[in-house]
Design a protein around this motif. Structure first.
Motif, PDB file in Angstrom:
ATOM      1  N   SER A  48       0.890  -1.477   0.496  1.00 21.69           N
ATOM      2  CA  SER A  48      -0.602  -0.018   0.131  1.00 21.69           C
ATOM      3  C   SER A  48       0.599   1.242   0.022  1.00 21.69           C
ATOM      4  N   ASN A  49       1.692   1.054   0.398  1.00 22.56           N
ATOM      5  CA  ASN A  49       2.833   2.830   0.650  1.00 22.56           C
ATOM      6  C   ASN A  49       4.680   2.396   0.869  1.00 22.56           C
ATOM      7  N   ASN A  50       4.800   3.463   0.087  1.00 21.94           N
ATOM      8  CA  ASN A  50       6.023   3.053  -0.069  1.00 21.94           C
ATOM      9  C   ASN A  50       6.917   4.178   1.260  1.00 21.94           C
ATOM     10  N   PHE A  51       7.893   3.636   2.335  1.00 26.55           N
ATOM     11  CA  PHE A  51       8.697   4.177   3.585  1.00 26.55           C
ATOM     12  C   PHE A  51       9.954   4.070   3.403  1.00 26.55           C
ATOM     13  N   PHE A  52      10.618   6.221   3.580  1.00 30.43           N
ATOM     14  CA  PHE A  52      12.098   5.311   3.902  1.00 30.43           C
ATOM     15  C   PHE A  52      12.193   5.856   5.523  1.00 30.43           C
ATOM     16  N   MET A  53      12.977   4.642   5.971  1.00 28.03           N
ATOM     17  CA  MET A  53      12.833   4.777   7.648  1.00 28.03           C
ATOM     18  C   MET A  53      14.008   5.632   8.141  1.00 28.03           C
ATOM     19  N   SER A  54      13.380   7.050   8.198  1.00 23.11           N
ATOM     20  CA  SER A  54      14.772   8.282   8.430  1.00 23.11           C
ATOM     21  C   SER A  54      14.183   8.544   9.760  1.00 23.11           C
ATOM     22  N   ILE A  55      13.741   9.998   9.652  1.00 20.46           N
ATOM     23  CA  ILE A  55      13.134  10.761  10.246  1.00 20.46           C
ATOM     24  C   ILE A  55      11.572  11.177  10.300  1.00 20.46           C
ATOM     25  N   SER A  56      10.826  11.141  11.391  1.00 21.95           N
ATOM     26  CA  SER A  56       9.525  11.737  11.646  1.00 21.95           C
ATOM     27  C   SER A  56       8.947  12.731  10.304  1.00 21.95           C
ATOM     28  N   MET A  57       9.318  12.847   8.196  1.00 24.47           N
ATOM     29  CA  MET A  57       8.717  13.887   8.195  1.00 24.47           C
ATOM     30  C   MET A  57       8.009  14.166   7.100  1.00 24.47           C
ATOM     31  N   GLY A  58       7.329  12.743   7.227  1.00 23.50           N
ATOM     32  CA  GLY A  58       5.875  12.872   6.098  1.00 23.50           C
ATOM     33  C   GLY A  58       5.867  12.564   4.638  1.00 23.50           C
ATOM     34  N   LYS A  59       5.474  12.539   3.614  1.00 18.18           N
ATOM     35  CA  LYS A  59       5.296  12.759   1.765  1.00 18.18           C
ATOM     36  C   LYS A  59       6.405  13.298   1.531  1.00 18.18           C
ATOM     37  N   ILE A  60       7.048  12.101   0.689  1.00 16.06           N
ATOM     38  CA  ILE A  60       7.749  13.137   0.274  1.00 16.06           C
ATOM     39  C   ILE A  60       7.869  12.307  -1.386  1.00 16.06           C
ATOM     40  N   ASP A  61       7.412  13.963  -2.604  1.00 14.25           N
ATOM     41  CA  ASP A  61       7.288  12.495  -3.937  1.00 14.25           C
ATOM     42  C   ASP A  61       8.824  12.778  -4.659  1.00 14.25           C
ATOM     43  N   ILE A  62       9.095  11.688  -5.314  1.00 17.77           N
ATOM     44  CA  ILE A  62      10.462  11.845  -6.175  1.00 17.77           C
ATOM     45  C   ILE A  62       9.578  10.722  -7.014  1.00 17.77           C
ATOM     46  N   GLU A  63      10.105  11.719  -8.659  1.00 19.23           N
ATOM     47  CA  GLU A  63       9.307  10.861  -9.526  1.00 19.23           C
ATOM     48  C   GLU A  63       8.179  10.437 -10.212  1.00 19.23           C
ATOM     49  N   ASP A  64       6.942  11.028  -9.649  1.00 18.99           N
ATOM     50  CA  ASP A  64       5.695  11.059  -9.485  1.00 18.99           C
ATOM     51  C   ASP A  64       5.050   9.609  -8.616  1.00 18.99           C
ATOM     52  N   VAL A  65       6.066   8.775  -7.682  1.00 17.60           N
ATOM     53  CA  VAL A  65       6.040   8.214  -6.994  1.00 17.60           C
ATOM     54  C   VAL A  65       6.362   8.871  -5.328  1.00 17.60           C
ATOM     55  N   THR A  66       4.879   8.330  -4.385  1.00 17.58           N
ATOM     56  CA  THR A  66       5.027   9.095  -3.015  1.00 17.58           C
ATOM     57  C   THR A  66       5.830   8.085  -2.272  1.00 17.58           C
ATOM     58  N   TYR A  67       6.435   8.727  -0.964  1.00 16.97           N
ATOM     59  CA  TYR A  67       7.183   7.778  -0.726  1.00 16.97           C
ATOM     60  C   TYR A  67       7.061   8.698   1.320  1.00 16.97           C
ATOM     61  N   PHE A  68       7.444   8.005   1.950  1.00 16.91           N
ATOM     62  CA  PHE A  68       7.056   8.546   3.263  1.00 16.91           C
ATOM     63  C   PHE A  68       8.236   8.524   4.254  1.00 16.91           C
ATOM     64  N   GLY A  69       8.671   9.158   4.786  1.00 16.54           N
ATOM     65  CA  GLY A  69      10.507   9.442   5.915  1.00 16.54           C
ATOM     66  C   GLY A  69       9.256   8.980   7.026  1.00 16.54           C
ATOM     67  N   ILE A  70       9.592   8.482   7.603  1.00 13.77           N
ATOM     68  CA  ILE A  70       8.929   7.653   8.846  1.00 13.77           C
ATOM     69  C   ILE A  70      10.590   7.569  10.171  1.00 13.77           C
ATOM     70  N   SER A  71      10.546   7.419  11.129  1.00 17.73           N
ATOM     71  CA  SER A  71      11.115   7.290  11.979  1.00 17.73           C
ATOM     72  C   SER A  71      10.794   5.043  13.242  1.00 17.73           C
ATOM     73  N   LEU A  72      12.032   5.229  13.144  1.00 14.99           N
ATOM     74  CA  LEU A  72      11.698   3.541  13.296  1.00 14.99           C
ATOM     75  C   LEU A  72      11.338   4.194  15.228  1.00 14.99           C
ATOM     76  N   ASN A  73      11.210   4.703  15.523  1.00 12.18           N
ATOM     77  CA  ASN A  73      10.485   5.349  16.593  1.00 12.18           C
ATOM     78  C   ASN A  73       9.228   5.558  16.674  1.00 12.18           C
ATOM     79  N   ALA A  74       8.276   6.181  15.770  1.00 13.81           N
ATOM     80  CA  ALA A  74       7.428   5.953  15.389  1.00 13.81           C
ATOM     81  C   ALA A  74       6.578   4.580  15.412  1.00 13.81           C
ATOM     82  N   PRO A  75       5.131   4.971  15.288  1.00 14.62           N
ATOM     83  CA  PRO A  75       4.353   3.740  15.684  1.00 14.62           C
ATOM     84  C   PRO A  75       4.429   2.457  14.464  1.00 14.62           C
ATOM     85  N   ILE A  76       4.422   3.343  13.398  1.00 15.87           N
ATOM     86  CA  ILE A  76       4.311   2.643  11.958  1.00 15.87           C
ATOM     87  C   ILE A  76       5.637   1.972  11.983  1.00 15.87           C
ATOM     88  N   GLY A  77       6.794   3.003  12.603  1.00 15.82           N
ATOM     89  CA  GLY A  77       8.096   2.610  12.183  1.00 15.82           C
ATOM     90  C   GLY A  77       8.702   1.227  12.976  1.00 15.82           C
TER      91      GLY A  77
END
Length: 148
Positions: A94-123
């Motif tokens: 359903s989604n793409n995640f970059f395990m980094s910092i709690s940043m939220g939505k990052i769009d690169i080349e028309d694809v959405t990724y979510f920057g999330i922290s390992l400490n966040a609930p989904i992380g």
């Protein structure tokens, strides 16, 4: 530049912008405190208390942003991971995640990724998982299809 490098650069840009903003705000507050002190000989607070609270709050935000920067510095964008750790690029059904910092939505080349922290609930749910593992978050279940 590979995808992880692009995501990492987006995170650095986000954090550096926040740091610059907080530093600017702190300088503005300090100038306001100084001018308030010079124009006020009566001992009347005239808002200095609020300014000091704002200064403390922005100093805490700056500290938090610097911690985010420290986290980003630990990520090697060239490392390929087999399980979800700091710096992993995780694709799911359903989604793409970059395990980094709690940043939220990052769009690169028309694809959405979510920057999330390992400490966040989904992380926390994704941490140490491997391709094929499924997690349930907010009553949605999705499966990890790729980890880089």
């Amino acid at each position: 530049m590979n995808l992880k490098e692009q995501l990492l650069q987006a995170c650095y840009g986000y954090v550096n912008k926040r740091i610059a903003s907080y530093k600017g705000e702190i300088e503005t507050i300090k100038e306001s405190i100084d001018s308030n002190d010079k124009s006020n000989n009566e001992g009347d607070d005239s808002g200095s208390g609020k300014l000091f609270n704002d200064l403390e709050l922005n100093a805490q935000y700056l500290n938090d942003a610097n911690k985010m920067l420290d986290t980003l510095k630990m990520i090697n964008s060239k490392t390929v991971n087999t399980d979800v750790v700091l710096g992993s690029l995780v694709k799911t059904t359903s989604n793409n995640f970059f395990m980094s910092i709690s940043m939220g939505k990052i769009d690169i080349e028309d694809v959405t990724y979510f920057g999330i922290s390992l400490n966040a609930p989904i992380g926390q749910l994704l941490k140490n998982k491997v391709v094929g593992d499924a997690i349930t978050f907010n009553e949605n279940t999705f499966t990890i299809t790729e980890i880089k």
